[in-house]
Design an enzyme around this catalytic site. Sequence first.
Site, PDB file in Angstrom:
ATOM      1  N   ASP A 173      -5.918   3.865  -8.435  1.00 51.57           N
ATOM      2  CA  ASP A 173      -4.991   2.806  -8.825  1.00 51.57           C
ATOM      3  C   ASP A 173      -4.702   2.638 -10.312  1.00 51.57           C
ATOM      4  OD1 ASP A 173      -5.460   2.504  -6.179  1.00 51.57           O
ATOM      5  OD2 ASP A 173      -5.842   0.365  -6.242  1.00 51.57           O
ATOM      6  N   GLU A 408     -18.878   0.705  -4.495  1.00 48.60           N
ATOM      7  CA  GLU A 408     -17.569   1.367  -4.534  1.00 48.60           C
ATOM      8  C   GLU A 408     -17.540   2.448  -5.631  1.00 48.60           C
ATOM      9  OE1 GLU A 408     -14.533  -1.530  -5.242  1.00 48.60           O
ATOM     10  OE2 GLU A 408     -12.882  -0.219  -4.623  1.00 48.60           O
TER      11      GLU A 408
HETATM   12  C1  2M8 Z   1      -8.197   0.588  -3.935  1.00 55.47           C
HETATM   13  O1  2M8 Z   1      -6.818   0.227  -3.824  1.00 55.47           O
HETATM   14  C2  2M8 Z   1      -6.339  -1.027  -3.294  1.00 55.47           C
HETATM   15  C3  2M8 Z   1      -4.835  -0.914  -3.207  1.00 55.47           C
HETATM   16  O2  2M8 Z   1      -4.483   0.091  -2.322  1.00 55.47           O
HETATM   17  C4  2M8 Z   1      -6.697  -2.251  -4.101  1.00 55.47           C
HETATM   18  O3  2M8 Z   1      -7.184  -2.127  -5.226  1.00 55.47           O
HETATM   19  O4  2M8 Z   1      -6.455  -3.347  -3.594  1.00 55.47           O
HETATM   20  C5  2M8 Z   1      -8.280   2.082  -4.319  1.00 55.47           C
HETATM   21  O5  2M8 Z   1      -9.548   2.448  -4.777  1.00 55.47           O
HETATM   22  C6  2M8 Z   1      -7.856   2.956  -3.140  1.00 55.47           C
HETATM   23  O6  2M8 Z   1      -8.078   4.316  -3.416  1.00 55.47           O
HETATM   24  C7  2M8 Z   1      -8.606   2.571  -1.862  1.00 55.47           C
HETATM   25  O7  2M8 Z   1      -8.049   3.272  -0.787  1.00 55.47           O
HETATM   26  C8  2M8 Z   1      -8.527   1.067  -1.589  1.00 55.47           C
HETATM   27  C9  2M8 Z   1      -9.432   0.632  -0.445  1.00 55.47           C
HETATM   28  O8  2M8 Z   1     -10.722   1.159  -0.614  1.00 55.47           O
HETATM   29  O9  2M8 Z   1      -8.921   0.335  -2.756  1.00 55.47           O
END
Ligand code: 2M8
Length: 444
Positions: A173, A408
């Site tokens: 992101d 994470e």
């Molecule tokens: C993160 O992205 C989401 C948006 O899609 C967020 O920050 O709300 C990223 O690390 C992405 O790669 C990942 O798929 C998602 C859910 O783990 O979180």
Amino acid sequence: MQDQLYQLQEQARNILSGNWTGKFTMPAANLYPHQWSWDSAFIAMGYAHYHQERAQQELRSLFAAQWRNGMVPHIVFNPESDRPYFPGPDIWQIHRSPGAPAGVVSSGIAQPPVHASAVLHIYRHARDREQAYAFLQEMFPRLLAWHTYLYNERDPFDEGLVYIRHPWESGQDNSPIWDAALANIHPDIRQLPPIRRVDLNAVSASERPADHDYQRYIYLVQLFATHRYQEEEIFQASPFLIQDVLFNTLLCQANFDLAEIAQILGHSPEPFRKWGVKTRDAINQKLWNEKDKFYYDYDLRAQSQIPAKVCAGFSPLLAKIPNRQQATQLYHHLANTCFCRLDESCYAVPSYDKCSPDYSPTRYWRGPVWINMNWLICQGLMNYGYQQYARRVFRTIVELPRLQGFYEYYDSDTGKGYGAKDFSWTAALLLDALNRKSLQKWIN
Ligand code: 2M8
């Protein structure tokens, strides 16, 4: 040690069970309470080792939200969840698109296409062979539609490289890759919907994207909704169009895996091999930087490469994209102080060049170690015989969760975990790494 590893796997399975909703697995209950596309593919690869049914269900739920044009959305919203997430369906407004799926609510962008690889992985590890074959039959047309969408709608010059139109599509992101492109976007804040940073209730602001990033993320979402998610219009209007190394590498590998699926099912594998080879050659032609000896993203608006050294630059090793010489050159970047030398005490692989002035050890995709990236890079290193480094990356996949918990992401110097706790793909990929025959030699 065996006892400890058994317990660790038990913990990983418990995390996945805790995040399982009955239909899919949340990436993390407090921060990501819906279904995410590439998370589900990674999660399914973990389940494949002990719960075939659930692995299949995970992807089935995701593909139930596939758009009519073949796009697999990056989020499928859970109508039963009362946990807050922003941006929700009211911001995405996918009903404005004639291609939106019926009966499900999703976002209107994609994420890296790891799904064919996950489907093949499930098939290879399945105990119930008959069910696994039926699953391949079920998924094949869906995967075909997904890859066809990417080449038809996201590769306007027929180069073999697809573009992403939002940073979230890359999965990385707030990576520094996007900084320059986002800096060219000047949203009128008054025209944007209120930005509710509910993510900051779960995680410290210092570990998440900045507010100015969010303004631009939401600006782009609004732009897509205004254009009713029509790809041709978005291609004309979007200030953000980038050919991403990681996205295209995973697509390349997914094509080779789809070719194998086709062959198992008695279809011709050729069209998928051709896609794979075309994308592989295009990555080498357009995304390789001969001066820096590194793979960089390409900004279609600025018409130039984006010289940000992120760990995704090593990902082409996974799909055997570099030749031997390029692989050696990449390895020199990796086994170097700016990432992590073999004799240094840091945890490989930081997501961003530590020598960069804007490297951050704790801010999301701007420095910390991510288990999914390590998992990709570990396999890539093995493809080229870099056993010692691959072993080190493998150990990180196991050691960081063992010492710190299933976070994470992790600080490359201290190993401390950040972001969401009990994070599903950290658990799932640890399970996969520990259960892969090719990696088991490193368990002691
Ligand atoms: C993160 O992205 C989401 C948006 O899609 C967020 O920050 O709300 C990223 O690390 C992405 O790669 C990942 O798929 C998602 C859910 O783990 O979180």
